[in-house]
Design an enzyme around this catalytic site. Structure first.
Site, short mmCIF file in Angstrom:
data_model
loop_
_atom_site.label_atom_id
_atom_site.label_comp_id
_atom_site.label_asym_id
_atom_site.label_seq_id
_atom_site.Cartn_x
_atom_site.Cartn_y
_atom_site.Cartn_z
CE1 TYR A 118 -22.60 46.25 18.04
CE2 TYR A 118 -24.43 47.53 17.17
CZ TYR A 118 -23.31 46.74 16.97
OH TYR A 118 -22.89 46.46 15.70
CG ASN B 223 -15.42 47.82 18.91
OD1 ASN B 223 -15.42 47.54 17.70
ND2 ASN B 223 -16.47 47.61 19.69
CG HIS C 63 -16.60 44.08 9.16
ND1 HIS C 63 -16.27 42.95 9.90
CD2 HIS C 63 -17.47 44.79 9.94
CE1 HIS C 63 -16.93 42.97 11.05
NE2 HIS C 63 -17.66 44.08 11.10
CG ASP D 183 -1.55 48.46 5.55
OD1 ASP D 183 -1.59 47.23 5.75
OD2 ASP D 183 -1.64 48.97 4.41
CG HIS E 118 -15.52 42.91 17.24
ND1 HIS E 118 -15.62 43.97 16.38
CD2 HIS E 118 -14.39 42.24 16.89
CE1 HIS E 118 -14.62 43.94 15.53
NE2 HIS E 118 -13.85 42.91 15.82
CB SER F 175 -22.24 42.11 18.56
OG SER F 175 -21.47 42.49 17.42
NE ARG G 3 -23.07 43.38 11.35
CZ ARG G 3 -23.08 44.72 11.23
NH1 ARG G 3 -21.99 45.42 11.53
NH2 ARG G 3 -24.16 45.36 10.87
C1 DQA Z 1 -18.81 45.91 16.39
C2 DQA Z 1 -19.25 44.92 15.30
C3 DQA Z 1 -19.13 45.55 13.91
O1 DQA Z 1 -19.56 44.62 12.92
C4 DQA Z 1 -20.03 46.76 13.83
O2 DQA Z 1 -19.88 47.40 12.58
C5 DQA Z 1 -19.82 47.73 14.94
C6 DQA Z 1 -19.57 47.22 16.28
C7 DQA Z 1 -19.05 45.35 17.79
O3 DQA Z 1 -18.53 45.95 18.73
O4 DQA Z 1 -19.76 44.36 17.96
O5 DQA Z 1 -19.97 48.93 14.77
O6 DQA Z 1 -17.41 46.16 16.24
#
Ligand code: DQA
Length: 145
Positions: A22, A73, A79, A86, A99, A101, A110
């Site tokens: 991150y 985010n 997931h 909803d 996201h 990542s 993911r």
């Molecule tokens: C995330 C990716 C998700 O899989 C993870 O649980 C996060 C951060 C991202 O910003 O890359 O907490 O949303």
């Protein structure tokens, strides 16, 4: 135009959490960069983070009621949270999912986001720049929706 930049569970730990994934930008730095860019773009940006799903859903309801744009985010909720999806389906202004990542290059659990089907678009893998690109999109869309 009001834009809520909403961050889900664990994102308050940015800067110290899995920095290899991150990055080193702290949550406070993320907030500052989004607010500053928003001001440049003529957007009224408010950045929030919560670890409580019901609070996040309340914020999405607020955006649905006020017509605010949302950059979201959803973090781990992406997931599996049908409840959050909803709520997102209620939004009138397009939702941009972000996201930090590249979720497709990570663990298989993911790879799927239940939110994406109700989002206008998804930005992933570009670090915190993804939030900035989302804000630029919202600014460009002003008056077109
Ligand atoms: C995330 C990716 C998700 O899989 C993870 O649980 C996060 C951060 C991202 O910003 O890359 O907490 O949303």
């Amino acid at each position: 135009m009001k834009v809520l930049v909403l961050n889900g569970v664990n994102l308050g730990r940015l800067g110290t959490r899995q920095v290899d994934v991150y990055g080193l930008t702290s949550y406070a730095d993320l907030v500052q960069s989004c607010v500053e860019l928003g001001a440049e773009l003529g957007l009224d940006v408010e950045v929030r983070q919560t670890d409580a799903e019901h609070e996040m859903i309340g914020w999405i309801h607020e955006a649905a009621d006020t017509g605010a744009a949302v950059v979201l985010n959803p973090a781990a909720w992406s997931h599996y949270s049908i409840a959050l999806r909803d709520a997102c389906a209620l939004l009138r202004w397009p939702l941009i999912e972000v996201h930090i990542s590249n979720i497709h290059a990570r663990e298989e659990f993911r790879h799927h986001s239940v939110i994406s089907a109700v989002a206008r678009g998804v930005i992933c893998g570009l670090g915190i720049e993804g939030y900035h690109l989302a804000l630029r999109y919202v600014a460009a869309q002003q008056g077109r929706e």
